[in-house]
Design a protein around this motif. Structure first.
Motif, PDB file in Angstrom:
ATOM      1  N   LEU A 193       3.784  11.577   5.797  1.00  0.00           N
ATOM      2  CA  LEU A 193       4.426  10.523   6.578  1.00  0.00           C
ATOM      3  C   LEU A 193       5.155   9.541   5.692  1.00  0.00           C
ATOM      4  CD1 LEU A 193       1.619   9.595   9.094  1.00  0.00           C
ATOM      5  CD2 LEU A 193       3.419  11.312   9.314  1.00  0.00           C
ATOM      6  N   HIS A 194       6.165   8.930   6.288  1.00  0.00           N
ATOM      7  CA  HIS A 194       6.816   7.848   5.574  1.00  0.00           C
ATOM      8  C   HIS A 194       6.087   6.555   5.876  1.00  0.00           C
ATOM      9  CE1 HIS A 194       9.864   5.483   3.690  1.00  0.00           C
ATOM     10  NE2 HIS A 194       9.809   4.686   4.735  1.00  0.00           N
ATOM     11  N   VAL A 195       5.311   6.065   4.911  1.00  0.00           N
ATOM     12  CA  VAL A 195       4.532   4.838   5.068  1.00  0.00           C
ATOM     13  C   VAL A 195       4.940   3.893   3.951  1.00  0.00           C
ATOM     14  CG1 VAL A 195       2.194   3.918   4.739  1.00  0.00           C
ATOM     15  CG2 VAL A 195       2.539   5.902   6.206  1.00  0.00           C
ATOM     16  N   ASN A 196       5.133   2.605   4.272  1.00  0.00           N
ATOM     17  CA  ASN A 196       5.537   1.651   3.250  1.00  0.00           C
ATOM     18  C   ASN A 196       4.361   0.902   2.629  1.00  0.00           C
ATOM     19  OD1 ASN A 196       7.726   1.775   5.513  1.00  0.00           O
ATOM     20  ND2 ASN A 196       8.810   1.323   3.616  1.00  0.00           N
ATOM     21  N   LYS A 197       3.378   0.563   3.486  1.00  0.00           N
ATOM     22  CA  LYS A 197       2.276  -0.279   3.022  1.00  0.00           C
ATOM     23  C   LYS A 197       0.959   0.146   3.612  1.00  0.00           C
ATOM     24  CE  LYS A 197       5.191  -4.157   3.110  1.00  0.00           C
ATOM     25  NZ  LYS A 197       5.534  -5.501   3.289  1.00  0.00           N
ATOM     26  N   VAL A 198      -0.099  -0.207   2.926  1.00  0.00           N
ATOM     27  CA  VAL A 198      -1.421  -0.143   3.545  1.00  0.00           C
ATOM     28  C   VAL A 198      -2.046  -1.524   3.471  1.00  0.00           C
ATOM     29  CG1 VAL A 198      -1.809   2.303   3.108  1.00  0.00           C
ATOM     30  CG2 VAL A 198      -2.539   0.642   1.395  1.00  0.00           C
ATOM     31  N   SER A 223      -2.830   4.111  -3.823  1.00  0.00           N
ATOM     32  CA  SER A 223      -1.644   3.472  -3.257  1.00  0.00           C
ATOM     33  C   SER A 223      -0.509   3.477  -4.261  1.00  0.00           C
ATOM     34  CB  SER A 223      -1.948   2.032  -2.845  1.00  0.00           C
ATOM     35  OG  SER A 223      -2.972   2.021  -1.892  1.00  0.00           O
ATOM     36  N   GLN A 224      -0.870   3.224  -5.510  1.00  0.00           N
ATOM     37  CA  GLN A 224       0.144   3.191  -6.541  1.00  0.00           C
ATOM     38  C   GLN A 224       0.812   4.553  -6.688  1.00  0.00           C
ATOM     39  OE1 GLN A 224      -1.385   1.705 -10.253  1.00  0.00           O
ATOM     40  NE2 GLN A 224       0.301   0.209 -10.280  1.00  0.00           N
ATOM     41  N   SER A 225      -0.012   5.605  -6.711  1.00  0.00           N
ATOM     42  CA  SER A 225       0.611   6.916  -6.896  1.00  0.00           C
ATOM     43  C   SER A 225       1.335   7.381  -5.645  1.00  0.00           C
ATOM     44  CB  SER A 225      -0.390   7.947  -7.413  1.00  0.00           C
ATOM     45  OG  SER A 225      -1.528   7.975  -6.609  1.00  0.00           O
ATOM     46  N   MET A 226       0.960   6.884  -4.484  1.00  0.00           N
ATOM     47  CA  MET A 226       1.671   7.231  -3.252  1.00  0.00           C
ATOM     48  C   MET A 226       2.921   6.379  -3.040  1.00  0.00           C
ATOM     49  SD  MET A 226      -0.014   9.727  -1.873  1.00  0.00           S
ATOM     50  CE  MET A 226       0.679   9.816  -0.227  1.00  0.00           C
ATOM     51  N   GLU A 229       2.908  -0.151  -0.960  1.00  0.00           N
ATOM     52  CA  GLU A 229       2.532  -1.512  -1.305  1.00  0.00           C
ATOM     53  C   GLU A 229       1.173  -1.794  -0.673  1.00  0.00           C
ATOM     54  OE1 GLU A 229       5.345  -4.897  -1.235  1.00  0.00           O
ATOM     55  OE2 GLU A 229       6.732  -3.385  -0.459  1.00  0.00           O
ATOM     56  N   ILE A 230       0.427  -2.716  -1.269  1.00  0.00           N
ATOM     57  CA  ILE A 230      -0.904  -3.026  -0.734  1.00  0.00           C
ATOM     58  C   ILE A 230      -0.986  -4.469  -0.287  1.00  0.00           C
ATOM     59  CG2 ILE A 230      -3.385  -2.934  -1.178  1.00  0.00           C
ATOM     60  CD1 ILE A 230      -2.862  -1.313  -3.616  1.00  0.00           C
ATOM     61  N   VAL A 231      -1.595  -4.673   0.863  1.00  0.00           N
ATOM     62  CA  VAL A 231      -1.926  -6.022   1.324  1.00  0.00           C
ATOM     63  C   VAL A 231      -3.443  -6.069   1.502  1.00  0.00           C
ATOM     64  CG1 VAL A 231      -1.609  -7.745   3.147  1.00  0.00           C
ATOM     65  CG2 VAL A 231       0.270  -6.160   2.599  1.00  0.00           C
ATOM     66  N   ALA A 232      -4.070  -7.103   0.975  1.00  0.00           N
ATOM     67  CA  ALA A 232      -5.515  -7.280   1.187  1.00  0.00           C
ATOM     68  C   ALA A 232      -5.721  -8.194   2.390  1.00  0.00           C
ATOM     69  CB  ALA A 232      -6.170  -7.880  -0.051  1.00  0.00           C
ATOM     70  N   GLU A 233      -6.536  -7.745   3.345  1.00  0.00           N
ATOM     71  CA  GLU A 233      -6.776  -8.509   4.573  1.00  0.00           C
ATOM     72  C   GLU A 233      -8.073  -9.297   4.491  1.00  0.00           C
ATOM     73  OE1 GLU A 233      -6.849  -5.147   7.668  1.00  0.00           O
ATOM     74  OE2 GLU A 233      -5.607  -6.718   8.561  1.00  0.00           O
ATOM     75  N   GLY A 234      -8.099 -10.434   5.153  1.00  0.00           N
ATOM     76  CA  GLY A 234      -9.342 -11.194   5.293  1.00  0.00           C
ATOM     77  C   GLY A 234      -9.832 -11.796   3.990  1.00  0.00           C
ATOM     78  N   VAL A 235      -8.889 -12.263   3.168  1.00  0.00           N
ATOM     79  CA  VAL A 235      -9.257 -12.899   1.905  1.00  0.00           C
ATOM     80  C   VAL A 235      -9.718 -14.326   2.194  1.00  0.00           C
ATOM     81  CG1 VAL A 235      -8.396 -13.659  -0.345  1.00  0.00           C
ATOM     82  CG2 VAL A 235      -7.595 -11.486   0.646  1.00  0.00           C
TER      83      VAL A 235
END
Ligand code: C2E
Ligand code: MG
Ligand code: MG
Ligand code: MG
Length: 272
Positions: A193-198, A223-226, A229-235
């Motif tokens: 799939l074409h995914v931009n972020k997790v 995520s880096q090898s895929m 971009e990464i977003v951390a939730e609930g910080v």
């Protein structure tokens, strides 16, 4: 005596079930009128870059106030999905979000907004055409609109998924996988799939400092090898911010930075 107590126990149990059922069917009925009665509104929670830059990037979160009392999305979104109302509600959310983006452009402070989309809405034939229509009608650049889908979308037919994500890529609308790591992601499907972020679910952030680092490292390096971009939730704490930064996770969202805010806070320097 014992018999009486048991009987009472059963009665209470029955009433609890009946009560829950009554609330559900009441909410379902009232939800049908929620849009026309103007009981729905959007709030906005910043997604920040650390170190902080001057971007204006928010997630859109839906709120329903019924007779003055808030009903949480975790309660009414599933009801909307069960009744099929999610399609009209989801369209309303996208339409409102696009209006906000248009306004932000008009006053020279463009906002990027990420909208949550139910798997049910995502798989509709009209979904991508609707997005094109909205971008066109509101005259906004696709780069300012993003969508978030949870891993429940992976129950949708694989070919439909590949198709939709490609269509969104072609339209220039970025896709994030929400609550990543908690659902049904199949690595063999997600790979196609074409995914931009997790967006890494709060459950993993909560375990920082409690043996949660190996999994976090693994998600970060995958995520880096895929190329996601990464977003951390609930910080929620400074310690979490520091550790996330140290492992090269730079986008964060959570009460440490801000709770969701009202529309009026998005444009503090304009008065209407
Ligand atoms: P989500 O998309 O994963 O949104 C994150 C939820 O976590 C939000 O709850 C947000 O208020 C909350 N949150 C953010 N930071 C923190 C934190 O630091 N600590 C804690 N304890 N919570 C934090 P909310 O607004 O109640 O929404 C719950 C879920 O309802 C959302 O999860 C999303 O799946 C769904 N939802 C909300 N709005 C929409 C919508 O417009 N459409 C659809 N389909 N689903 C929506
Ligand atoms: Mg979300
Ligand atoms: Mg989430
Ligand atoms: Mg969630």
């Amino acid at each position: 005596n014992i018999e009486k107590a048991n009987k009472q126990g059963f009665t209470i149990y029955d009433e609890q079930i009946a009560g829950k059922y009554r609330r559900k069917s009441m909410l379902r009925t009232r939800l049908e009128q929620a849009i026309s009665r103007q009981e729905l509104r959007l709030v906005f929670q910043p997604i920040v870059r650390v170190p902080v830059d001057n971007s204006r990037y928010y997630e859109v979160l839906l709120r329903w106030t019924l007779d003055g009392v808030p009903v949480p999305p975790d309660e009414f979104i599933p009801l909307a999905e069960q009744s099929g109302l999610i399609n009209s509600i989801g369209y309303w959310v996208l339409d409102q979000a696009c209006q906000v983006i248009r306004h932000s452009c008009q006053c020279g402070q463009p906002l990027m907004l990420a909208v949550n989309v139910s798997a049910l809405q995502f798989q509709q034939d009209e979904f991508v055409p609707d997005l094109h229509e909205l971008l066109e009608r509101h005259q906004i650049p696709a780069a300012l609109l993003q969508i978030e889908i949870t891993e429940s979308v992976f129950t949708v037919d694989k070919n439909i998924l590949i198709d939709k994500t490609n269509q969104l890529r072609d339209a220039g609308i970025a896709i994030s996988i929400d609550d990543f790591g908690t659902g049904y992601s199949s690595l063999s499907v997600i790979n196609e799939l074409h995914v931009n972020k997790v967006k890494i679910d709060k459950a993993f952030i909560d375990k920082i400092g409690q043996g949660g680092m190996p999994v976090l490292h693994a998600i970060a390096s995958m995520s880096q090898s895929m190329g996601w971009e990464i977003v951390a939730e609930g910080v929620e704490t400074a310690e979490q911010v520091q550790i996330l930064t140290a492992i090269n996770i730079h986008y964060m969202q959570g009460y440490y930075f801000s709770k969701p805010v009202e529309y009026s806070s998005l444009f503090p320097f304009t008065h209407e």
